[in-house]
Design a protein around this motif. Structure first.
Motif, PDB file in Angstrom:
ATOM      1  N   LYS A 127       0.830  -1.209   0.000  1.00  0.00           N
ATOM      2  CA  LYS A 127       0.000   0.000   0.000  1.00  0.00           C
ATOM      3  C   LYS A 127       0.860   1.253   0.000  1.00  0.00           C
ATOM      4  O   LYS A 127       0.522   2.252  -0.655  1.00  0.00           O
ATOM      5  N   CYS A 158       3.622   1.677  -1.425  1.00  0.00           N
ATOM      6  CA  CYS A 158       4.171   1.910  -2.763  1.00  0.00           C
ATOM      7  C   CYS A 158       3.239   2.767  -3.621  1.00  0.00           C
ATOM      8  O   CYS A 158       3.695   3.453  -4.544  1.00  0.00           O
ATOM      9  N   GLU A 159       1.940   2.726  -3.323  1.00  0.00           N
ATOM     10  CA  GLU A 159       0.986   3.515  -4.104  1.00  0.00           C
ATOM     11  C   GLU A 159       1.119   5.009  -3.825  1.00  0.00           C
ATOM     12  O   GLU A 159       0.568   5.829  -4.569  1.00  0.00           O
ATOM     13  N   TYR A 160       1.829   5.374  -2.781  1.00  0.00           N
ATOM     14  CA  TYR A 160       1.981   6.780  -2.405  1.00  0.00           C
ATOM     15  C   TYR A 160       3.414   7.270  -2.628  1.00  0.00           C
ATOM     16  O   TYR A 160       3.797   8.308  -2.109  1.00  0.00           O
ATOM     17  N   SER A 195      -0.480   0.334 -13.589  1.00  0.00           N
ATOM     18  CA  SER A 195      -0.229   1.767 -13.780  1.00  0.00           C
ATOM     19  C   SER A 195      -1.433   2.420 -14.433  1.00  0.00           C
ATOM     20  O   SER A 195      -2.071   1.837 -15.317  1.00  0.00           O
ATOM     21  N   ARG A 224       3.089   7.328 -10.069  1.00  0.00           N
ATOM     22  CA  ARG A 224       3.019   6.401  -8.945  1.00  0.00           C
ATOM     23  C   ARG A 224       2.243   5.162  -9.363  1.00  0.00           C
ATOM     24  O   ARG A 224       1.334   5.249 -10.189  1.00  0.00           O
ATOM     25  N   PRO A 225       2.550   4.011  -8.796  1.00  0.00           N
ATOM     26  CA  PRO A 225       1.775   2.801  -9.125  1.00  0.00           C
ATOM     27  C   PRO A 225       0.333   2.935  -8.629  1.00  0.00           C
ATOM     28  O   PRO A 225       0.075   3.491  -7.559  1.00  0.00           O
ATOM     29  N   LEU A 226      -0.596   2.408  -9.421  1.00  0.00           N
ATOM     30  CA  LEU A 226      -1.986   2.345  -8.972  1.00  0.00           C
ATOM     31  C   LEU A 226      -2.174   1.176  -8.014  1.00  0.00           C
ATOM     32  O   LEU A 226      -2.949   1.253  -7.063  1.00  0.00           O
ATOM     33  N   ARG A 227      -1.430   0.097  -8.267  1.00  0.00           N
ATOM     34  CA  ARG A 227      -1.531  -1.091  -7.418  1.00  0.00           C
ATOM     35  C   ARG A 227      -0.216  -1.852  -7.485  1.00  0.00           C
ATOM     36  O   ARG A 227       0.370  -2.000  -8.550  1.00  0.00           O
TER      37      ARG A 227
END
Length: 449
Positions: free
Chosen positions: A92, A94-96, A399, A404-407
């Motif tokens: 989680k 990583c999404e930020y 993506s 930033r990654p979406l998930r």
């Protein structure tokens, strides 16, 4: 300071398993208890069965893993695993963060094999970007991962020996692992949590004298690994504790999704470095050791042999190292910029500061935006699996076209392989549970994430 406001939650009354909650000025606060412990104890009242709790602070559960065992005499009749005590919200978080900053999070998942998680994450990012890593960077990645594989297997042997009472095996295992950590510190700057592998390549080239240090390390390990056979393999007590214990045949492995040394101990030579090569693994000459005993002793022998095979690959990597870039040449992706270390070994050199501050304002702006905002990744999703010391480790990234990654989701072999623990332990004795868990070699940081 928060003030409790008593409330009545209708969900709690409807679902007896729902966590109780209360409203505070900071929001809803949930109280999570031990689950169905009371129900388990009540169900065993009046017969010869006993429910005991092992872990998560137990020194022999291979980490912060909790086991709820139901035993009849000395025989284990039911095993329930309770995980989550090392959950850190890595995926989680990583999404930020930017795609590059995500490396510093995923490297802390499986903390005994951090370079593998970094590689899977970066390869998945690179697949979304549609870029190919320079050849020298690919060889460096393989080199670092195989060194890391040896260190991870040494911890598996050392902790397994400690949990079974073979304390000399523990001290020897951690002694050899120090050689691994010293070498990784020389090559990457850190003993663990390296964040050395980045999208597009690696952070920096190998230091001067790296080839000589690596070959010296191989010579040391070649001389010390046979000591495990002399100390443990022929040891009658070691064999009594492991032979026939934690049995899991091939059909059980396949139905539970088990991979790695556990699957290969059942006779299937499934190694992603061979069956689905990546990073040029098809160019290296090595074997995939297998066994057909499908027990804890077979997994021990396989890990020792895999360390010998990793040494073969490491020597070939040194020969394959050729001059060249270690990061893609696309200035919109390559991060960080090429830095020069100051005279004190810390910070940027005055020449580098003078260049970016005085000669090119445009490059300074570009560097600032690349570091703070990050690069954009085209929309899509990618899954890249690699062969970690514990089995198939995959990174699934999604993506939406942003910075930033979406998930982010990791297919962690420790999490999947732990499913096999009840099948391996039920019907055996309590002491056999320890041996079976040690042969699984779960890392709870990767399992819980």
């Amino acid at each position: 300071m928060s003030t409790d406001v008593p409330t009545t939650d209708a969900t709690e009354a409807a679902d007896p398993y729902a966590a109780s909650s209360r409203q505070t000025t900071e929001g809803t606060v949930y109280t999570v208890t031990g689950g169905d412990w009371d129900e388990l104890v009540d169900s065993s009242t009046g017969d010869e069965r006993i429910v005991i709790n092992m872990g998560p602070q137990h020194p022999s559960t291979h980490g912060v893993l909790r086991l709820v065992l139901e035993i009849s005499g000395e025989t284990v009749t039911d095993v329930r695993l309770v995980i989550g005590y090392l959950h850190t919200g890595i995926e989680k978080n990583c999404e930020y963060r930017t795609w590059t900053q995500g490396v510093t999070f995923v490297t802390r998942a499986d903390y005994l094999a951090p370079l593998f998680t970094e590689t899977a994450y970066c390869m998945s990012t690179e697949r979304l970007l549609g870029i190919e890593v320079p050849t020298r960077a690919q060889v460096i990645r393989v080199l670092l991962m195989e060194i890391n594989r040896i260190g991870s297997h040494l911890v598996a042997l050392a902790t397994g020996g400690m949990e079974l009472g073979a304390l000399t095996g523990m001290t020897n295992g951690f002694r050899e692992r120090e050689e691994v950590l010293h070498l990784l510190e020389f090559l990457t700057g850190l003993r663990m949590n390296h964040a050395f592998i980045r999208p597009g390549g690696v952070v920096q080239d190998l230091p001067d004298g790296a080839e000589k240090r690596i070959l010296e390390f191989c010579d040391v390990m070649d001389s010390r690994l046979p000591g495990f056979h002399q100390l443990l393999t022929g040891n009658a007590i070691w064999q009594q504790r492991l032979v026939g214990i934690g049995y899991l045949p091939l059909d059980g492995c396949l139905s539970l999704g088990v991979t790695g040394p556990i699957l290969r101990s059942a006779g299937l030579a499934w190694d992603l470095r061979k069956v689905d090569p990546y990073l040029g693994y098809d160019q290296y000459d090595f074997e995939v050791p297998t066994d057909n005993a499908a027990d804890s002793f077979a997994r021990y022998k396989l890990r020792v042999e895999e360390m010998h095979q990793s040494l073969r690959i490491i020597r070939q990597c040194v020969e394959a190292l050729e001059p060249g870039p270690v990061m893609v040449q696309d200035a919109k992706i390559a991060w960080p910029a090429k830095l020069s270390i100051g005279a004190d070994g810390m910070g940027n050199s005055l020449e580098h500061v003078r260049q970016i501050m005085g000669q090119s304002m445009e490059s300074l702006i570009h560097h600032f935006k690349l570091v703070t905002e990050g690069f954009k990744v085209p929309p899509g999703q990618a899954y890249v699996p690699i062969e970690s010391p514990r089995g198939e480790l995959g990174a699934h990234l999604v993506s939406d076209g942003g910075t930033r990654p979406l998930r982010v989701h990791l297919r962690e072999p420790s999490f999947v392989n732990l499913q096999a623990a009840p099948a391996m332990c039920e019907g055996g004795m309590v002491s056999d549970v320890i041996a079976a868990l040690a042969s699984l070699d779960p890392v709870m940081g990767g399992c819980d994430r």
